[in-house]
Design an enzyme around this catalytic site. Structure first.
Site: not given
Ligand SMILES: Cc1cc2nc3c(=O)[nH]c(=O)nc-3n(C[C@H](O)[C@H](O)[C@H](O)COP(=O)(O)OP(=O)(O)OC[C@H]3O[C@@H](n4cnc5c(N)ncnc54)[C@H](O)[C@@H]3O)c2cc1C
Length: 312
Positions: A138, A141-142
């Protein structure tokens, strides 16, 4: 006997926890199943510098613990478990049946899907070992951590081109490694890349190995036509080869685009089924940030509350 609840939240990233905070405060008594990755994608990073409210930045895992505590403070029932089957109703006011860990049955009046997306990596041992030590998926992000430094971007699509031009504004030099002898990015994006002076594109080139023991010191690139290898000295490696939305479970049940992202209606979080809402990266391939995920999590809880209100 299935447990009957008002609001089920699937997934515990920023979208899920924010939905939980709002749903709990609206007295919807939400139950959340966290999935295998409790806290979501941010638990795989150490430094989060761009989430509002943390002037000195924060650790990804600590931030997600804060969000969990906030959701629990208002009564969210956070449970570890994986949703393994869904049987959603297509009727207004219908009950949505969900199975957790193949055994526990839940019947929910509303469901908020926040299962996120998974960044694709190359799968090299050296790459996996150095995630968080200079390997990232990302740039938004980084990228800032590599200000004035030399970095690599791997990929050939629009996202890779966008990440490269974004990084070119911050970094000293960006080298793009493109596996084929052409880029898949749109002509407009290729044009932006080609006219940016500090981006160099190496075609027919892949990463053989990421160099460094604890932090990235460079990459060993290989020309896949000639087999020639060369070391490129960089401090950051950005893998931009796409994301996979976690939507396998909803195939054939909910409307998705051609890449598997859930489709929502207009500005809302409504899916094609009444009472089923989607928030966060699972329905957003454009922004993919914690704050945008949290924003749509809030919207999903408000949409769910209004849906239940209109049924009464
Ligand atoms: C290495 C890295 C660094 C990042 N750094 C930043 C940053 O500095 N700033 C920023 O704003 N964004 C950052 N991001 C992006 C950010 O993490 C994502 O945009 C954000 O986490 C998305 O949130 P979300 O709630 O949609 O899903 P996610 O964070 O992807 O969470 C998905 C959830 O769904 C759960 N899940 C999946 N399938 C199932 C199922 N069948 N049953 C129950 N639960 C399930 C998983 O266990 C997880 O808890 C980064 C991403 C990465 C990979």
């Amino acid at each position: 006997m299935a447990e009957k609840i008002k609001c089920l939240i699937i997934g515990s990233g920023p979208a899920g926890y924010t939905a939980a905070i709002y749903a709990a405060r609206a007295d919807m008594k939400p139950v959340m199943y966290t999935g295998m990755q409790m806290g979501g994608q941010l638990t795989t990073t150490t430094e989060v510098d761009n989430f509002p409210g943390y002037p000195n930045g924060t650790d990804g895992t600590a931030m997600m613990e804060d969000l969990k505590s906030q959701a629990e403070r208002f009564g969210t029932d956070v449970r570890f478990g994986m949703v393994t089957k869904v049987e959603f109703s297509d009727k207004e006011g219908g009950i949505h049946k969900v199975v957790v860990d193949e055994t526990t049955e839940i019947e929910a009046e509303t469901v908020i899907i926040s299962t996120g997306a998974t960044a694709k990596y190359l799968g090299l041992e050296s790459e996996q070992r150095l995630i968080g030590g200079g390997v990232s998926a990302c740039a938004t992000c980084d990228g800032f951590f590599y200000k004035g430094q030399d970095v690599i971007v791997v990929g050939a699509g629009d996202t890779a081109a966008e990440e490269a031009t974004y990084l070119a504004n911050i970094c000293n030099k960006v080298t793009m490694l493109v596996r084929k002898d052409y880029m898949r990015a749109s002509k407009a994006m290729q044009h932006r890349v080609n006219k940016t002076e500090n981006i160099e594109v190496l075609y027919n080139t892949e990463i053989d190995e990421v160099l460094g023991s604890n932090v990235v010191e460079g990459v060993r690139a290989v020309n896949n036509q000639t087999g020639d290898k060369k070391d490129i000295s960089v401090t950051g490696v950005f893998i931009a080869i796409g994301h996979t939305p976690n939507t396998q479970l909803f195939k054939g049940v909910l409307d998705m685009d051609e890449t598997g992202y859930l489709l929502t209606k207009g500005k809302s979080t409504k899916t094609n089924l009444p009472g089923v809402f989607a928030a966060g990266d699972v329905q957003d391939k454009e922004y993919r940030q914690a704050v945008t995920a949290a924003g749509t999590g809030c919207m999903a809880a408000l949409d769910a509350e209004r849906y239940l209100g209109a049924l009464e």
